[in-house]
Write an enzyme that holds these catalytic residues in place. Structure first.
Site, PDB file in Angstrom:
ATOM      1  N   ASP A  74       0.839  -1.203   0.000  1.00  0.00           N
ATOM      2  CA  ASP A  74       0.000   0.000   0.000  1.00  0.00           C
ATOM      3  C   ASP A  74       0.871   1.249   0.000  1.00  0.00           C
ATOM      4  O   ASP A  74       2.022   1.233   0.421  1.00  0.00           O
ATOM      5  CB  ASP A  74      -0.929   0.016   1.217  1.00  0.00           C
ATOM      6  CG  ASP A  74      -0.173   0.095   2.524  1.00  0.00           C
ATOM      7  OD1 ASP A  74       0.844  -0.624   2.667  1.00  0.00           O
ATOM      8  OD2 ASP A  74      -0.583   0.855   3.431  1.00  0.00           O
ATOM      9  N   GLU A  75       0.283   2.325  -0.479  1.00  0.00           N
ATOM     10  CA  GLU A  75       0.846   3.678  -0.398  1.00  0.00           C
ATOM     11  C   GLU A  75       2.297   3.768  -0.882  1.00  0.00           C
ATOM     12  O   GLU A  75       3.144   4.389  -0.245  1.00  0.00           O
ATOM     13  CB  GLU A  75       0.717   4.216   1.026  1.00  0.00           C
ATOM     14  CG  GLU A  75      -0.724   4.403   1.466  1.00  0.00           C
ATOM     15  CD  GLU A  75      -0.857   5.066   2.825  1.00  0.00           C
ATOM     16  OE1 GLU A  75      -1.737   5.931   2.975  1.00  0.00           O
ATOM     17  OE2 GLU A  75      -0.093   4.717   3.746  1.00  0.00           O
ATOM     18  N   ILE A  76       2.584   3.146  -2.011  1.00  0.00           N
ATOM     19  CA  ILE A  76       3.920   3.307  -2.607  1.00  0.00           C
ATOM     20  C   ILE A  76       4.045   4.724  -3.139  1.00  0.00           C
ATOM     21  O   ILE A  76       3.166   5.220  -3.847  1.00  0.00           O
ATOM     22  CB  ILE A  76       4.137   2.282  -3.732  1.00  0.00           C
ATOM     23  CG1 ILE A  76       4.107   0.862  -3.158  1.00  0.00           C
ATOM     24  CG2 ILE A  76       5.450   2.544  -4.454  1.00  0.00           C
ATOM     25  CD1 ILE A  76       4.158  -0.227  -4.222  1.00  0.00           C
TER      26      ILE A  76
END
Length: 583
Positions: free
Chosen positions: A336-338
């Site tokens: 998530d949230e790269i």
């Protein structure tokens, strides 16, 4: 006085007292949570519990331990409902039924070998005859039997006048969950939770028939799990020796949870949220020491470099170690949230992009390489929805086989659930709009000058401190009603709805630790537990929030009596004046 007449009078008085006690108890109410699928109360008098009551079980480890645990609970718990009754199971109990004390509960299990894994049968039935004597709990598996024992423990009330435990009437219960995945996520990276707090939380999960503890073990802030294959990650990445989970701790948690029918799904977040890996391996983490505002969602920034060969050596060791520690067939790989800015601070990534590489090819390279590390352990791979739906960095569905991939949705409520299921993926719902328990607590940043407003600058428009989010990105606070009323298959086709495995509430721990966890999680997570077990509507399809509040209020007090510091839902006055605190 004639001895025969005296005996007759004494017998009449005893009968009259018993009859009056029956009438009084018929006006009480047994509050069950989660509400079973089907409950049929008898019409007989109350059934006393024998002083030498026992639970008879087959010779199976979890059942034998559970029987002793519930016998202890039953022998010590003296529950008198706090919530005033608004109905009764039997308003005109028959006085012509001869009742024996309930001496034992016989447990019968069809399949003793079924493992505690995703999709296992959790159904059970309970039958307590109007005549008492003995009851039966039948289940397809051990895990259904454990749920049945939870329900049975809630059937018992304490008659203070007679100093005895009773079941209000005979009863038949047929029960099973609507969804096979009913969970709770706890983040133990941002703040550490001692093992005792985790065990207490798992106990509370089992009370509510929740069957998954999603353990978000690591994140950018700390790496608190000791791994024999990569010991330096915890030695260098945790907050200190007292803030680590040993492999012995892990086994203790897994065993404790299994005995209560709760699965442990581990999550080691990667390739984002990995600044804590840099203490041991700074060479494989990008954007260290860069400003977090542009390189991460919050302090501290750091992502694994998908172009560095050492990255894959370390990641494989981590996955192999964690997969061997946790027996559950679900393994959560994060994703998530790269943050593209973070990767773009790396010289070799800059060169890669300048040579024709794309930002999306970086996570694709990482997933392609690491996905087999997980599946080689016969695990189903679980990722956050970002891996497919992120608007900035994502991968092609071609590298996420639908047969071995489960995606968890947390953004945009039903809209993203629709996107994932329409694409054919099994989906777990963890919507921030409904299930995030940390929402509404304001910002944790120490120098947020936005809060310095003594007068509302624009009374006509909601703003930061006046009708706005107050620094909490997912505000407002998610009330139990908001959680309870969420329809996790909203606007899905029949085929899409079949792909929804269930849901989980989530506690990110920027502003939480073991001292406050109980009140943040309970009883709001209990609200989700019922919605996922038997639904949030009545037989007519109407939302049953107005009815549920009475049962949930009483259940909250019972949880407190069992050592779970659940927060109150209403003033106690409302429990003593039922229906008068509804709109």
């Amino acid at each position: 006085m004639d001895p025969i007449f005296h005996s007759w009078i004494s017998s009449l008085c005893i009968t009259l007292i018993f009859f009056l006690r029956i009438v009084a108890l018929s006006r009480s109410e047994t509050f069950l949570w989660p509400q079973p699928q089907r409950v049929l109360w008898g019409n007989g008098p109350s059934i006393p519990i024998s002083l030498d009551f026992e639970i008879k079980v087959p010779k199976q480890r979890e059942l034998l331990v559970a029987a002793r645990r519930f016998e202890s609970l039953i022998s010590t718990e003296k529950w008198v409902p706090v919530q005033v009754s608004v109905a009764s199971q039997s308003s005109n109990p028959s006085t012509n039924i001869s009742v024996e004390p309930l001496k034992y509960l016989q447990i019968l299990v069809d399949d003793m070998q079924a493992d505690l894994q995703q999709g296992v049968d959790e159904s059970y039935t309970i039958v307590i005859p109007d005549t008492g004597g003995s009851g039966n709990l039948s289940a397809s598996t051990v895990w259904g039997a454990l749920h049945g024992l939870q329900t049975f423990s809630q059937l018992l009330l304490y008659d203070e006048k007679q100093s005895t435990r009773i079941v209000e009437h005979g009863i038949q219960i047929t029960d099973k969950p609507l969804y096979p995945y009913r969970g709770f996520l706890l983040d133990t990276s941002r703040n550490f939770y001692p093992v005792k707090d985790i065990l207490r939380t798992i106990q509370a999960l089992s009370y509510n028939k929740l069957n998954v503890f999603h353990w978000h073990i690591t994140d950018s802030q700390s790496f608190p799990i000791e791994l024999s294959k990569e010991p330096y990650l915890a030695w260098k990445g945790s907050y200190g020796p007292e803030f680590r989970y040993s492999e012995k701790d892990i086994q203790k948690v897994i065993t404790y949870a299994r005995r209560r029918g709760v699965r442990i799904v581990p999550e080691i977040d990667m390739p984002g949220h990995t600044a804590s890996w840099s203490g041991a391996y700074p060479e494989i983490v990008t954007c260290l020491y860069e400003t977090w505002m542009t390189n991460a969602a919050e302090p501290t920034p750091g992502q694994l470099n998908p172009l560095h060969n050492k990255t894959y050596e370390v990641v494989k060791n981590v996955i192999d170690n964690v997969a061997s520690l946790f027996p559950d067939r679900f393994y959560h790989g994060g994703s998530d949230e790269i943050n593209s800015h973070c990767w773009n601070t790396s010289a070799d990534i800059q060169q890669y992009l300048a040579s024709g590489g794309t930002m999306d090819s970086l996570p694709q390279k990482f997933i392609t390489a690491t996905y087999p590390y997980i599946t080689s352990h016969e695990k189903t791979v679980v990722y956050w929805e970002d891996v497919l739906l992120s608007s900035t960095v994502n991968v092609s569905a071609s590298v996420l086989p639908k047969e071995t991939t489960v995606l968890i949705t947390w953004n945009n409520g039903p809209l993203n659930t629709k996107l994932l299921t329409a694409a054919g993926y099994q989906t777990i719902v963890a919507s921030a709009d409904f299930y995030y328990l940390d929402c509404g607590h304001g910002t944790f940043l120490g120098n947020d000058t936005s809060v310095d407003q003594q007068i509302n600058p624009d009374p006509a428009t909601p703003n930061y401190n006046y009708g706005g989010n107050g620094g909490s990105w997912c505000a407002p606070y998610k009330s139990w009603q908001r959680i309870y009323d969420y329809d996790i298959t909203y606007n899905l086709t029949e085929e899409e709805a079949k792909l929804v495995l269930g849901g989980e509430t989530v506690l990110w721990s920027e502003q939480a630790d073991g001292t406050v966890i109980d009140g943040l999680v309970w009883p709001r997570t209990a609200a989700m537990a019922e919605a996922l077990w038997s639904g949030n509507t009545d037989g007519s399809g109407n939302k049953r929030t107005a009815e549920a509040i009475n049962r949930l209020n009483d259940w909250r007090y019972k949880m407190v009596s069992r050592g779970i510091a659940a927060e109150p839902l209403q003033p106690l006055w409302c429990l003593k004046h039922p229906l008068q605190c509804n709109l």
